[in-house]
Design a protein around this motif. Structure first.
Motif, PDB file in Angstrom:
ATOM      1  N   PHE B 139       0.816  -1.220   0.000  1.00  0.00           N
ATOM      2  CA  PHE B 139       0.000   0.000   0.000  1.00  0.00           C
ATOM      3  C   PHE B 139       0.847   1.266   0.000  1.00  0.00           C
ATOM      4  N   THR B 140       0.618   2.083  -1.025  1.00  0.00           N
ATOM      5  CA  THR B 140       1.308   3.371  -1.133  1.00  0.00           C
ATOM      6  C   THR B 140       0.282   4.468  -0.850  1.00  0.00           C
ATOM      7  N   PRO B 141       0.709   5.727  -0.718  1.00  0.00           N
ATOM      8  CA  PRO B 141      -0.284   6.804  -0.536  1.00  0.00           C
ATOM      9  C   PRO B 141      -1.332   6.825  -1.651  1.00  0.00           C
ATOM     10  N   ALA B 142      -0.912   6.499  -2.890  1.00  0.00           N
ATOM     11  CA  ALA B 142      -1.886   6.478  -3.996  1.00  0.00           C
ATOM     12  C   ALA B 142      -2.941   5.391  -3.765  1.00  0.00           C
ATOM     13  N   SER B 143      -2.514   4.249  -3.199  1.00  0.00           N
ATOM     14  CA  SER B 143      -3.463   3.173  -2.903  1.00  0.00           C
ATOM     15  C   SER B 143      -4.457   3.630  -1.834  1.00  0.00           C
ATOM     16  N   TYR B 144      -3.935   4.324  -0.829  1.00  0.00           N
ATOM     17  CA  TYR B 144      -4.819   4.837   0.224  1.00  0.00           C
ATOM     18  C   TYR B 144      -5.857   5.794  -0.360  1.00  0.00           C
TER      19      TYR B 144
END
Lengths: 165, 498
Positions: B139-144
């Motif tokens: 999980f990356t910030p974009a996934s969040y």
């Protein structure tokens, strides 16, 4: 005024006030491209647009279908029957406000007992009933036992009792 | 993995059984008190675990977590007050069933759905910790950001027949979420030099204000729901009913598994999404919001699944996906246990205790529920004039507990007024709650993504998880809009015919 139009006007006002406040958010050297005020400004504009849409849709519906307005009125009247009248509902909440005001002075047990007792009377319990008194005192002590003794929550003791404890 | 003899040893030579029951009971009590979240309930018991054997201590905390996640549904069904954030979606149909005199049935469904979700979650925890734990690291910030948007996509179908009103409510919710400290630069927004606002407005205040206080205000002066002769019996769902609920419970299990694995997902998103999907796939979607059994089963299964699956990233990598798992992490560290793959090798007894303790707690949940729930139903069926004061005092006491702040009480009361006016003007409150719950995640992850990519928006298209989540959100929105349009056309046709 139609409730939806009134709601639209209120939302438009909220959007305007919120936008004004968001222009006062301080700048920071740590800020990114969007900035701390980026989302708030966008939300204010979005709410404004939605409010205008709500007003426009309602006006259009009223103009095109007068019969629909009658139906809405009937529906609204029916809906109002489900809710307590506004003064009564706000009166109920006023006891909560009084509780918040009294809590630091009289302390948790007394404020809670007063709240339970006055709400009981407000909701129709007999005024000079020993049951109301017992419920109020018992309720205050019961919640004190749960929140203060069992859970260890630091509820206010009350400034007027400070010398006693 | 624990062998039969390991489990036998745990059951016969350690007090794991009692630890599990005590933890579960404490958790249910804490979860059932408005304002006392699962994490607070766990934090309150944390000091007592200091002197305990590490394996028993961690099992106790895990059982408290399971109990608290279930306990939140009790006030949600009985007094329209979600005990925890993740039980907010249970309010919709649970409270409606209570209004129809079906409190025992609603509580029975929530109890059994909770057990189903917890057992599924525990099975996943035992069997799939290793293969699934990679997701937590992916999980990356974009996934969040994708996850937050996926959560917000539910708004379209929770707007109660008026999409514009639902969007207005959601926007106001997002506005509330911007109060406090900016997640990137640290400057304060809309705090007006009030220290209590620096940390923002807690979602639980919004939920209590919009759900519970509004309901109390609306019922003021009415005879309300006093049913002195009402049955206090808990009606556990029959096989036939469980068969009917299996679809919504399956949805709850899958979404609960997914949300538990994703750090920051949490039970709230899982519960709301499960509710939405259960309605979409239900044979009787028109009953949702009007006392649907599936509407109780789906969110309850989901948030109870999360209580177990949230431990997967915690035990594998030490990543706490919620406040509750952060407290559990604190418990592990307090006893010198470092989460990670080596925990499974070096402290196998701790892991076994979590598994066995959780299993005991989940099964015991049925017995404990049957014992305490009738008393809860009896209490809420007392005459309104006494009941209202007790509920009001309970809510205000719970809110004060959050931060020991009188200001919080004022905020909740103010939101009660807002909720009352929203009710009068027929604005749905659920989109507003979703906005408050997800606003911070959406904003911070969006901005973090752009900071990391140097302002390049393609970051959201290059991250496979983000692409999958955003695509799902788009599909949900399109389906919901299509349904809205179809329902509106049907209503128009019906009107024309009449």
């Amino acid at each position: 005024m139609n409730k939806d139009i009134l709601s639209g006007v209120v939302l438009l006002a909220i959007a305007g006030i919120y936008y004004t406040w968001s222009t006062r958010i301080a700048d920071s050297t740590l800020s990114d491209e969007i900035g701390a005020d980026g989302l708030p400004k966008m939300l204010a504009i979005l709410l404004g647009v939605l409010a205008v849409c709500l007003i426009g849709r309602t006006v259009l519906a009223m103009g095109l279908r007068a019969a629909a307005a009658t139906a809405t009125k009937a529906e609204t009247e029916e809906e109002e029957d489900d809710n307590a009248p506004l003064p009564r509902a706000l009166g109920f909440l006023a006891f909560g406000a009084a509780y918040v005001f009294l809590l630091p002075f009289v302390g948790y047990i007394v404020a809670t007992a007063l709240l339970i007792g006055t709400i009981a009377i407000y909701e129709g319990a007999p005024r000079r009933s020993w049951i109301v008194l017992a419920a109020a005192i018992g309720g205050g002590l019961f919640y004190w036992a749960i929140f203060v003794k069992l859970l260890g929550v630091n509820q206010p003791m009350g400034s007027i009792f400070q010398g006693l404890f | 993995m624990a062998t039969f003899w390991d489990i036998f040893h745990l059951l016969t030579e350690t007090p794991i059984f009692f630890v599990a029951i005590i933890g579960l009971t404490w958790g249910i009590m804490g979860g059932a008190l408005p304002g006392i979240s699962a994490s607070i309930t766990m934090a309150l018991v944390l000091p007592f675990t200091y002197a305990m054997d590490p394996a028993q201590a961690i099992a106790l905390l895990a059982c408290v977590y399971i109990g608290a996640e279930y306990g939140g549904s009790i006030p949600a069904i009985l007094i329209r007050t979600p005990g925890t954030n993740s039980s907010a979606a249970t309010v919709i149909d649970g409270y409606e069933m209570n209004r129809q005199g079906r409190a025992g049935e609603a509580l029975g469904i929530s109890l059994m759905s909770g057990v189903v979700g917890s057992l599924f979650g525990l099975a996943m925890l035992i069997l799939l910790t290793e293969p699934l734990s990679w997701l937590a690291l992916a999980f990356t910030p974009a996934s969040y950001f994708g996850l937050g948007i996926l959560g917000l996509s539910v708004i379209a179908s929770m707007s109660g027949g008026s999409l514009i009103k639902g969007l207005c409510a959601a926007t106001v919710g997002l506005m509330i979420s911007t109060v406090g400290t900016d997640p990137i630069s640290g400057v304060t927004r809309f705090t007006f030099d009030v220290p209590d606002l620096i940390g923002g407005i807690e979602p639980v205040l919004v939920m209590v204000g919009l759900f519970a206080l509004t309901e109390l205000m609306s019922q003021s002066g009415s005879v309300g729901m006093a049913r002195l002769n009402a049955s206090i019996r808990i009606k556990l769902p029959s096989w036939q009913m469980m068969n009917k609920l299996k679809r919504s419970q399956f949805i709850g299990c899958i979404l609960g598994l997914f949300e538990g694995l994703t750090p920051g997902g949490g039970g709230s998103i899982a519960a709301f999404m499960s509710y939405n999907e259960a309605r979409r796939w239900s044979k009787t979607p028109q009953l949702f919001g009007k006392g649907s059994e599936e509407g109780v089963a789906a969110p309850e299964t989901a948030n109870n699944t999360v209580a177990s699956t949230a431990m997967i990233p915690l035990l594998s990598f030490g990543i706490p996906s919620s406040n509750s798992t952060a407290v559990l992490l604190g418990g592990l560290l307090m006893h010198g246990l470092i989460p990670g793959p080596r925990l499974f090798e070096q402290s196998a007894q701790v892991i076994d205790s979590i598994y066995v303790g959780s299993f005991i707690a989940i099964i015991a949940q049925i017995g404990v529920g049957i014992v305490i729930l009738p008393a809860c139903i009896w209490l809420v069926n007392r005459p309104r004039h006494y009941r209202a004061g007790f509920i009001f005092a309970l809510i205000l006491s719970g809110i004060y507990t959050l931060n020991n702040s009188l200001f919080d009480l004022g905020i909740a009361l103010g939101l009660g007024v807002v909720g009352f006016f929203m009710r009068l003007a027929r604005f749905p409150v659920l989109p507003m709650i979703l906005g408050v719950v997800l606003g911070h995640m959406v904003e911070s992850s969006y901005r973090r993504s752009l900071v990391l990519s140097g302002g390049d928006l393609r970051v959201f298209l290059e991250d496979p998880i983000a692409v999958a989540l955003l695509s799902l959100a788009l599909i949900f929105i399109v389906f919901s809009l299509a349904r809205e349009i179809r329902d509106a056309r049907k209503a128009k046709l019906k009107e024309a015919h009449s």
